[in-house]
Design an enzyme around this catalytic site. Structure first.
Site, short mmCIF file in Angstrom:
data_model
loop_
_atom_site.label_atom_id
_atom_site.label_comp_id
_atom_site.label_asym_id
_atom_site.label_seq_id
_atom_site.Cartn_x
_atom_site.Cartn_y
_atom_site.Cartn_z
N TYR A 119 0.81 -1.21 0.00
CA TYR A 119 0.00 0.00 0.00
C TYR A 119 0.85 1.27 0.00
CZ TYR A 119 -4.41 -2.41 1.15
OH TYR A 119 -5.53 -3.19 1.14
N LYS A 165 4.26 -15.42 3.20
CA LYS A 165 4.46 -16.19 1.97
C LYS A 165 5.97 -16.34 1.81
CE LYS A 165 2.89 -18.00 -1.95
NZ LYS A 165 2.05 -19.20 -2.02
N ASP A 198 -1.73 -18.76 1.65
CA ASP A 198 -2.73 -19.45 0.82
C ASP A 198 -3.41 -20.58 1.59
OD1 ASP A 198 -0.24 -20.67 0.76
OD2 ASP A 198 -0.25 -21.12 -1.39
N ASP A 222 -5.72 -7.39 4.82
CA ASP A 222 -6.93 -6.84 4.19
C ASP A 222 -7.81 -7.99 3.72
OD1 ASP A 222 -8.68 -4.97 2.99
OD2 ASP A 222 -7.73 -5.35 1.04
N ASP A 226 -11.46 -9.90 5.64
CA ASP A 226 -12.78 -10.06 5.00
C ASP A 226 -13.21 -11.52 5.04
OD1 ASP A 226 -12.78 -7.31 4.36
OD2 ASP A 226 -13.66 -7.65 2.38
C1 IPM Z 1 -10.14 -1.81 4.50
C2 IPM Z 1 -10.33 -1.26 3.11
C3 IPM Z 1 -9.19 -0.32 2.76
C4 IPM Z 1 -7.91 -1.15 2.81
C5 IPM Z 1 -9.29 0.44 1.42
C6 IPM Z 1 -10.60 1.13 1.26
C7 IPM Z 1 -8.15 1.40 1.27
O1 IPM Z 1 -10.47 -2.29 2.19
O2 IPM Z 1 -10.07 -1.01 5.46
O3 IPM Z 1 -10.08 -3.03 4.65
O4 IPM Z 1 -7.59 -1.85 1.85
O5 IPM Z 1 -7.23 -1.07 3.83
MN MN Z 2 -10.62 -4.27 3.09
#
Ligand code: IPM
Ligand code: MN
Ligand code: NAD
Length: 336
Positions: A119, A165, A198, A222, A226
Protein backbone atom coordinates in the site's frame (compact mmCIF):
# COMPACT_ATOMS: atom_id res chain seq x y z
CA UNK A 1 -13.64 17.15 27.54
CA UNK A 2 -12.50 14.58 24.98
CA UNK A 3 -13.36 15.21 21.36
CA UNK A 4 -14.44 12.25 19.25
CA UNK A 5 -13.72 12.98 15.60
CA UNK A 6 -16.51 11.53 13.44
CA UNK A 7 -15.73 11.03 9.75
CA UNK A 8 -18.90 9.79 7.98
CA UNK A 9 -17.39 9.48 4.48
CA UNK A 10 -19.45 7.98 1.66
CA UNK A 11 -22.20 5.50 0.79
CA UNK A 12 -23.44 3.72 3.90
CA UNK A 13 -20.65 5.37 5.96
CA UNK A 14 -22.86 8.24 7.21
CA UNK A 15 -25.80 5.85 7.77
CA UNK A 16 -23.91 3.48 10.06
CA UNK A 17 -21.89 6.20 11.78
CA UNK A 18 -25.09 8.02 12.73
CA UNK A 19 -26.18 5.00 14.77
CA UNK A 20 -22.85 4.95 16.60
CA UNK A 21 -23.19 8.67 17.38
CA UNK A 22 -26.71 8.15 18.75
CA UNK A 23 -25.48 5.37 21.02
CA UNK A 24 -22.41 7.34 22.10
CA UNK A 25 -24.60 10.32 22.98
CA UNK A 26 -26.70 8.09 25.21
CA UNK A 27 -23.69 6.92 27.22
CA UNK A 28 -22.53 8.59 30.43
CA UNK A 29 -19.24 9.70 28.94
CA UNK A 30 -17.99 13.26 28.68
CA UNK A 31 -17.27 13.64 24.96
CA UNK A 32 -17.84 16.22 22.29
CA UNK A 33 -18.72 14.98 18.79
CA UNK A 34 -16.97 16.75 15.90
CA UNK A 35 -18.28 15.80 12.43
CA UNK A 36 -15.62 16.28 9.76
CA UNK A 37 -15.58 16.05 5.95
CA UNK A 38 -13.67 13.04 4.62
CA UNK A 39 -13.42 10.79 1.56
CA UNK A 40 -15.48 11.39 -1.56
CA UNK A 41 -17.72 13.81 0.31
CA UNK A 42 -14.65 15.95 1.10
CA UNK A 43 -13.47 15.75 -2.53
CA UNK A 44 -16.84 17.15 -3.59
CA UNK A 45 -16.85 19.84 -0.91
CA UNK A 46 -13.19 20.84 -0.66
CA UNK A 47 -11.33 19.14 -3.50
CA UNK A 48 -9.40 16.62 -1.38
CA UNK A 49 -10.28 13.47 0.57
CA UNK A 50 -8.35 14.40 3.72
CA UNK A 51 -8.57 18.18 4.19
CA UNK A 52 -5.95 19.72 6.51
CA UNK A 53 -8.69 20.82 8.89
CA UNK A 54 -9.97 17.23 9.21
CA UNK A 55 -6.48 15.87 9.85
CA UNK A 56 -5.77 18.57 12.44
CA UNK A 57 -9.03 17.81 14.27
CA UNK A 58 -8.28 14.06 14.22
CA UNK A 59 -4.83 14.67 15.72
CA UNK A 60 -6.40 16.65 18.57
CA UNK A 61 -9.12 14.07 19.25
CA UNK A 62 -9.29 11.22 21.74
CA UNK A 63 -10.54 8.82 19.07
CA UNK A 64 -11.54 8.85 15.41
CA UNK A 65 -14.79 7.13 14.41
CA UNK A 66 -14.92 6.51 10.69
CA UNK A 67 -17.78 5.26 8.48
CA UNK A 68 -16.48 4.24 5.06
CA UNK A 69 -15.13 5.88 1.91
CA UNK A 70 -15.25 5.34 -1.83
CA UNK A 71 -17.77 4.59 -4.52
CA UNK A 72 -18.25 4.50 -8.30
CA UNK A 73 -18.86 8.25 -8.36
CA UNK A 74 -15.17 8.98 -7.72
CA UNK A 75 -13.63 6.20 -9.80
CA UNK A 76 -11.33 7.47 -12.54
CA UNK A 77 -10.96 10.85 -10.82
CA UNK A 78 -7.58 12.51 -10.25
CA UNK A 79 -7.70 11.62 -6.58
CA UNK A 80 -9.61 8.78 -4.96
CA UNK A 81 -11.42 8.84 -1.60
CA UNK A 82 -9.39 5.80 -0.50
CA UNK A 83 -6.21 7.90 -0.73
CA UNK A 84 -7.56 9.99 2.14
CA UNK A 85 -8.01 6.90 4.30
CA UNK A 86 -4.48 5.69 3.61
CA UNK A 87 -3.07 9.16 4.31
CA UNK A 88 -4.98 9.41 7.61
CA UNK A 89 -3.67 6.01 8.74
CA UNK A 90 -0.13 7.02 7.79
CA UNK A 91 -0.29 10.46 9.44
CA UNK A 92 -1.58 8.99 12.71
CA UNK A 93 0.90 6.09 12.34
CA UNK A 94 -1.76 3.60 13.37
CA UNK A 95 0.29 0.58 12.39
CA UNK A 96 -1.66 -2.03 14.37
CA UNK A 97 -5.05 -2.88 12.93
CA UNK A 98 -7.03 -5.21 15.19
CA UNK A 99 -9.88 -7.01 13.44
CA UNK A 100 -11.74 -9.35 15.78
CA UNK A 101 -14.16 -11.95 14.42
CA UNK A 102 -16.49 -13.76 16.78
CA UNK A 103 -19.52 -15.98 16.31
CA UNK A 104 -20.73 -19.35 17.63
CA UNK A 105 -17.49 -21.04 18.64
CA UNK A 106 -15.29 -18.69 16.62
CA UNK A 107 -13.19 -16.11 18.48
CA UNK A 108 -10.23 -14.97 16.46
CA UNK A 109 -8.27 -11.76 16.05
CA UNK A 110 -6.56 -10.65 12.87
CA UNK A 111 -3.68 -8.28 13.64
CA UNK A 112 -2.95 -6.51 10.38
CA UNK A 113 0.08 -4.28 9.76
CA UNK A 114 -1.55 -1.11 8.43
CA UNK A 115 0.99 1.45 7.28
CA UNK A 116 3.50 -0.53 5.22
CA UNK A 117 3.81 -3.08 2.46
CA UNK A 118 2.30 -2.84 -1.00
CA UNK A 119 0.00 0.00 0.00
CA UNK A 120 2.87 2.37 0.70
CA UNK A 121 5.86 1.05 -1.30
CA UNK A 122 7.33 2.64 -4.40
CA UNK A 123 4.94 2.64 -7.35
CA UNK A 124 4.76 4.05 -10.81
CA UNK A 125 4.90 3.48 -14.55
CA UNK A 126 8.08 2.73 -16.49
CA UNK A 127 8.85 4.07 -19.94
CA UNK A 128 7.86 0.72 -21.49
CA UNK A 129 4.39 0.98 -19.96
CA UNK A 130 4.99 -1.46 -17.09
CA UNK A 131 3.03 -0.44 -14.01
CA UNK A 132 4.36 -1.50 -10.61
CA UNK A 133 3.59 -1.48 -6.88
CA UNK A 134 6.27 -2.71 -4.50
CA UNK A 135 6.02 -4.49 -1.19
CA UNK A 136 8.55 -3.07 1.24
CA UNK A 137 9.13 -3.64 4.95
CA UNK A 138 11.89 -2.55 7.31
CA UNK A 139 12.84 -4.82 10.23
CA UNK A 140 11.59 -2.13 12.65
CA UNK A 141 8.16 -2.10 10.99
CA UNK A 142 7.87 -5.85 11.36
CA UNK A 143 9.15 -5.81 14.92
CA UNK A 144 6.61 -3.32 16.24
CA UNK A 145 3.58 -5.08 14.78
CA UNK A 146 4.91 -8.45 15.91
CA UNK A 147 5.43 -7.12 19.44
CA UNK A 148 1.85 -5.87 19.50
CA UNK A 149 0.60 -9.28 18.36
CA UNK A 150 2.66 -11.14 20.97
CA UNK A 151 1.27 -8.83 23.66
CA UNK A 152 -2.28 -9.49 22.46
CA UNK A 153 -1.63 -13.25 22.35
CA UNK A 154 -0.46 -13.03 25.97
CA UNK A 155 -3.86 -11.61 27.00
CA UNK A 156 -5.66 -14.44 25.17
CA UNK A 157 -4.68 -18.10 24.73
CA UNK A 158 -0.91 -17.58 24.57
CA UNK A 159 -0.77 -18.73 20.95
CA UNK A 160 0.22 -16.72 17.89
CA UNK A 161 0.05 -17.63 14.20
CA UNK A 162 2.23 -15.51 11.94
CA UNK A 163 1.05 -15.54 8.33
CA UNK A 164 3.37 -14.94 5.38
CA UNK A 165 4.46 -16.19 1.97
CA UNK A 166 8.04 -16.98 2.96
CA UNK A 167 8.31 -19.68 0.29
CA UNK A 168 8.25 -16.93 -2.37
CA UNK A 169 8.63 -13.37 -1.06
CA UNK A 170 11.73 -11.64 0.36
CA UNK A 171 9.58 -9.42 2.58
CA UNK A 172 7.95 -12.56 3.99
CA UNK A 173 11.34 -14.09 4.74
CA UNK A 174 12.29 -10.94 6.67
CA UNK A 175 8.89 -11.06 8.39
CA UNK A 176 9.38 -14.67 9.51
CA UNK A 177 12.94 -14.00 10.67
CA UNK A 178 11.98 -10.97 12.78
CA UNK A 179 8.88 -12.60 14.28
CA UNK A 180 10.86 -15.76 15.14
CA UNK A 181 13.68 -13.74 16.73
CA UNK A 182 11.26 -11.63 18.78
CA UNK A 183 9.40 -14.72 19.95
CA UNK A 184 12.60 -16.43 21.01
CA UNK A 185 14.12 -13.41 22.79
CA UNK A 186 11.10 -11.70 24.38
CA UNK A 187 8.10 -14.03 24.30
CA UNK A 188 9.37 -17.59 24.85
CA UNK A 189 6.16 -18.47 26.70
CA UNK A 190 4.00 -17.71 23.62
CA UNK A 191 3.46 -20.67 21.32
CA UNK A 192 4.45 -19.26 17.92
CA UNK A 193 3.58 -20.95 14.65
CA UNK A 194 4.00 -19.82 11.05
CA UNK A 195 1.61 -20.42 8.17
CA UNK A 196 1.64 -19.68 4.45
CA UNK A 197 -1.12 -17.29 3.49
CA UNK A 198 -2.73 -19.45 0.82
CA UNK A 199 -3.24 -22.49 3.00
CA UNK A 200 -4.18 -20.34 6.00
CA UNK A 201 -6.94 -18.79 3.86
CA UNK A 202 -8.29 -22.25 3.06
CA UNK A 203 -8.07 -23.40 6.68
CA UNK A 204 -9.80 -20.20 7.84
CA UNK A 205 -12.77 -21.01 5.65
CA UNK A 206 -12.92 -24.65 6.72
CA UNK A 207 -11.96 -24.51 10.42
CA UNK A 208 -12.28 -20.93 11.69
CA UNK A 209 -12.84 -22.14 15.29
CA UNK A 210 -9.23 -23.37 15.42
CA UNK A 211 -7.74 -19.86 15.17
CA UNK A 212 -6.90 -17.34 17.87
CA UNK A 213 -4.46 -14.48 17.16
CA UNK A 214 -3.08 -14.12 13.62
CA UNK A 215 -0.53 -11.48 12.59
CA UNK A 216 0.29 -10.53 9.02
CA UNK A 217 1.34 -7.78 6.63
CA UNK A 218 -1.03 -5.20 5.20
CA UNK A 219 -2.39 -6.80 2.02
CA UNK A 220 -2.72 -10.31 3.45
CA UNK A 221 -4.53 -8.76 6.43
CA UNK A 222 -6.93 -6.84 4.19
CA UNK A 223 -7.97 -10.04 2.45
CA UNK A 224 -7.99 -12.46 5.37
CA UNK A 225 -9.96 -10.06 7.57
CA UNK A 226 -12.78 -10.06 5.00
CA UNK A 227 -12.59 -13.87 4.97
CA UNK A 228 -12.80 -13.88 8.77
CA UNK A 229 -15.82 -11.56 8.56
CA UNK A 230 -17.40 -13.92 6.04
CA UNK A 231 -17.13 -16.99 8.25
CA UNK A 232 -18.63 -15.14 11.20
CA UNK A 233 -21.75 -13.90 9.43
CA UNK A 234 -20.73 -11.24 6.91
CA UNK A 235 -19.07 -7.90 6.44
CA UNK A 236 -21.81 -5.99 8.22
CA UNK A 237 -20.68 -7.49 11.54
CA UNK A 238 -16.94 -6.85 11.48
CA UNK A 239 -15.21 -4.09 13.43
CA UNK A 240 -11.69 -2.75 13.70
CA UNK A 241 -9.35 -0.66 15.81
CA UNK A 242 -6.25 0.91 14.27
CA UNK A 243 -3.75 1.82 16.94
CA UNK A 244 -0.35 3.49 17.14
CA UNK A 245 2.00 3.86 20.08
CA UNK A 246 0.50 7.21 21.10
CA UNK A 247 -2.15 9.56 19.80
CA UNK A 248 -5.70 8.73 18.75
CA UNK A 249 -6.72 5.46 17.18
CA UNK A 250 -9.09 5.07 14.23
CA UNK A 251 -12.17 2.92 14.80
CA UNK A 252 -13.98 1.82 11.67
CA UNK A 253 -15.96 -1.13 10.36
CA UNK A 254 -14.12 -3.57 8.09
CA UNK A 255 -16.66 -3.10 5.30
CA UNK A 256 -16.70 -0.40 2.66
CA UNK A 257 -19.26 2.12 1.48
CA UNK A 258 -21.55 -0.61 0.00
CA UNK A 259 -22.81 1.49 -2.94
CA UNK A 260 -25.26 -1.30 -3.84
CA UNK A 261 -27.36 -0.66 -0.71
CA UNK A 262 -26.49 2.96 0.16
CA UNK A 263 -29.58 5.05 0.80
CA UNK A 264 -31.92 2.06 1.16
CA UNK A 265 -31.83 1.75 4.97
CA UNK A 266 -30.51 -1.82 4.64
CA UNK A 267 -27.02 -1.28 6.05
CA UNK A 268 -26.17 -3.25 9.16
CA UNK A 269 -24.53 -0.87 11.65
CA UNK A 270 -23.12 -3.71 13.80
CA UNK A 271 -19.55 -3.39 12.48
CA UNK A 272 -19.64 0.34 13.20
CA UNK A 273 -21.19 -0.12 16.65
CA UNK A 274 -18.65 -2.78 17.58
CA UNK A 275 -15.98 -0.33 16.42
CA UNK A 276 -17.49 2.19 18.83
CA UNK A 277 -17.05 -0.44 21.55
CA UNK A 278 -13.40 -0.78 20.53
CA UNK A 279 -13.06 3.02 20.73
CA UNK A 280 -14.51 3.01 24.24
CA UNK A 281 -12.07 0.29 25.23
CA UNK A 282 -8.88 1.39 23.48
CA UNK A 283 -9.38 5.12 22.97
CA UNK A 284 -11.62 6.48 25.71
CA UNK A 285 -10.62 4.25 28.63
CA UNK A 286 -14.18 3.04 29.22
CA UNK A 287 -13.95 -0.78 29.07
CA UNK A 288 -17.16 -1.31 31.06
CA UNK A 289 -19.14 0.88 28.64
CA UNK A 290 -17.56 -1.00 25.75
CA UNK A 291 -18.96 -4.20 27.23
CA UNK A 292 -22.41 -2.59 27.59
CA UNK A 293 -22.41 -1.59 23.92
CA UNK A 294 -21.33 -5.08 22.84
CA UNK A 295 -24.10 -6.70 24.87
CA UNK A 296 -26.71 -4.27 23.51
CA UNK A 297 -25.58 -4.95 19.94
CA UNK A 298 -25.83 -8.72 20.51
CA UNK A 299 -29.36 -8.21 21.87
CA UNK A 300 -30.31 -6.10 18.83
CA UNK A 301 -28.97 -8.79 16.49
CA UNK A 302 -31.46 -11.18 18.08
CA UNK A 303 -34.36 -8.74 18.22
CA UNK A 304 -34.03 -6.55 15.14
CA UNK A 305 -31.68 -8.09 12.56
CA UNK A 306 -31.04 -6.26 9.29
CA UNK A 307 -31.53 -8.00 5.89
CA UNK A 308 -27.88 -9.12 5.52
CA UNK A 309 -28.30 -11.34 8.58
CA UNK A 310 -31.77 -12.60 7.71
CA UNK A 311 -34.02 -9.91 9.18
CA UNK A 312 -36.06 -6.94 8.02
CA UNK A 313 -35.03 -4.12 10.38
CA UNK A 314 -33.72 -0.87 8.92
CA UNK A 315 -30.40 0.66 9.96
CA UNK A 316 -32.19 3.09 12.24
CA UNK A 317 -34.48 0.44 13.73
CA UNK A 318 -31.38 -1.57 14.59
CA UNK A 319 -29.96 1.53 16.28
CA UNK A 320 -33.25 1.93 18.20
CA UNK A 321 -32.99 -1.70 19.37
CA UNK A 322 -29.42 -1.14 20.58
CA UNK A 323 -30.44 1.96 22.50
CA UNK A 324 -33.39 0.13 24.05
CA UNK A 325 -31.15 -2.74 25.16
CA UNK A 326 -28.34 -0.56 26.47
CA UNK A 327 -27.66 -1.07 30.16
CA UNK A 328 -24.88 1.06 31.55
CA UNK A 329 -22.94 -0.11 34.60
CA UNK A 330 -24.67 1.02 37.83
CA UNK A 331 -21.77 3.08 39.13
CA UNK A 332 -21.81 5.10 35.90
CA UNK A 333 -25.59 5.20 35.53
CA UNK A 334 -26.13 8.71 36.91
CA UNK A 335 -25.53 10.39 33.57
CA UNK A 336 -28.57 8.93 31.86
C1 IPM B 1 -10.14 -1.81 4.50
C2 IPM B 1 -10.33 -1.26 3.11
C3 IPM B 1 -9.19 -0.32 2.76
C4 IPM B 1 -7.91 -1.15 2.81
C5 IPM B 1 -9.29 0.44 1.42
C6 IPM B 1 -10.60 1.13 1.26
C7 IPM B 1 -8.15 1.40 1.27
O1 IPM B 1 -10.47 -2.29 2.19
O2 IPM B 1 -10.07 -1.01 5.46
O3 IPM B 1 -10.08 -3.03 4.65
O4 IPM B 1 -7.59 -1.85 1.85
O5 IPM B 1 -7.23 -1.07 3.83
MN1 MN C 1 -10.62 -4.27 3.09
P1 NAD D 1 -18.13 -3.27 0.55
O1 NAD D 1 -17.63 -3.75 1.86
O2 NAD D 1 -18.55 -1.86 0.47
O3 NAD D 1 -19.38 -4.19 0.12
C1 NAD D 1 -19.27 -5.59 -0.15
C2 NAD D 1 -20.66 -6.26 -0.02
O4 NAD D 1 -21.01 -6.31 1.36
C3 NAD D 1 -21.76 -5.46 -0.70
O5 NAD D 1 -22.69 -6.35 -1.27
C4 NAD D 1 -22.40 -4.69 0.42
O6 NAD D 1 -23.76 -4.39 0.23
C5 NAD D 1 -22.21 -5.64 1.61
N1 NAD D 1 -22.07 -4.88 2.86
C6 NAD D 1 -20.97 -4.20 3.26
N2 NAD D 1 -21.19 -3.60 4.42
C7 NAD D 1 -22.46 -3.90 4.78
C8 NAD D 1 -23.27 -3.55 5.88
N3 NAD D 1 -22.81 -2.78 6.88
N4 NAD D 1 -24.54 -4.02 5.92
C9 NAD D 1 -25.00 -4.82 4.96
N5 NAD D 1 -24.28 -5.19 3.87
C10 NAD D 1 -23.02 -4.73 3.79
O7 NAD D 1 -17.02 -3.60 -0.51
P2 NAD D 1 -16.92 -3.19 -2.07
O8 NAD D 1 -18.27 -3.21 -2.69
O9 NAD D 1 -15.86 -4.04 -2.61
O10 NAD D 1 -16.39 -1.68 -2.05
C11 NAD D 1 -17.21 -0.53 -2.21
C12 NAD D 1 -16.40 0.72 -1.99
O11 NAD D 1 -15.99 0.79 -0.62
C13 NAD D 1 -15.11 0.81 -2.79
O12 NAD D 1 -15.00 2.14 -3.24
C14 NAD D 1 -14.01 0.49 -1.80
O13 NAD D 1 -12.78 1.09 -2.10
C15 NAD D 1 -14.59 1.06 -0.55
N6 NAD D 1 -14.09 0.44 0.69
C16 NAD D 1 -13.87 1.29 1.75
C17 NAD D 1 -13.48 0.79 2.96
C18 NAD D 1 -13.27 1.75 4.09
O14 NAD D 1 -13.65 2.91 4.00
N7 NAD D 1 -12.65 1.33 5.18
C19 NAD D 1 -13.35 -0.59 3.14
C20 NAD D 1 -13.59 -1.44 2.05
C21 NAD D 1 -13.97 -0.92 0.83
Amino acid sequence: MTVVACLPGDGIGPEVLEQAVRVLEQLPVDVEIARLPFGGAAIDELGEPLPDSTLAACRESGAVLLGAVGGPRWEGGAIRPEAGLLALRKHLDVYANLRPATHAGIDLLVVRELVGGLYFGARGTRADGTVFDTCEYTPAQVERIARRAFELARTRSGKLLSVDKANVLETSRLWREVVTWLGRTEYPEIELRHGLVDSVAMWLVMHPEEFDVLVMENTFGDILSDVAAGVTGGLGLASSASLGDSGPGIFEPVHGSAPDIAGTGKANPTGMLRSLALALEHGLNEPALAQSVRAAVDAALEKAPTPDVGGTATTREFGDAVMAALEVPVERGGGL
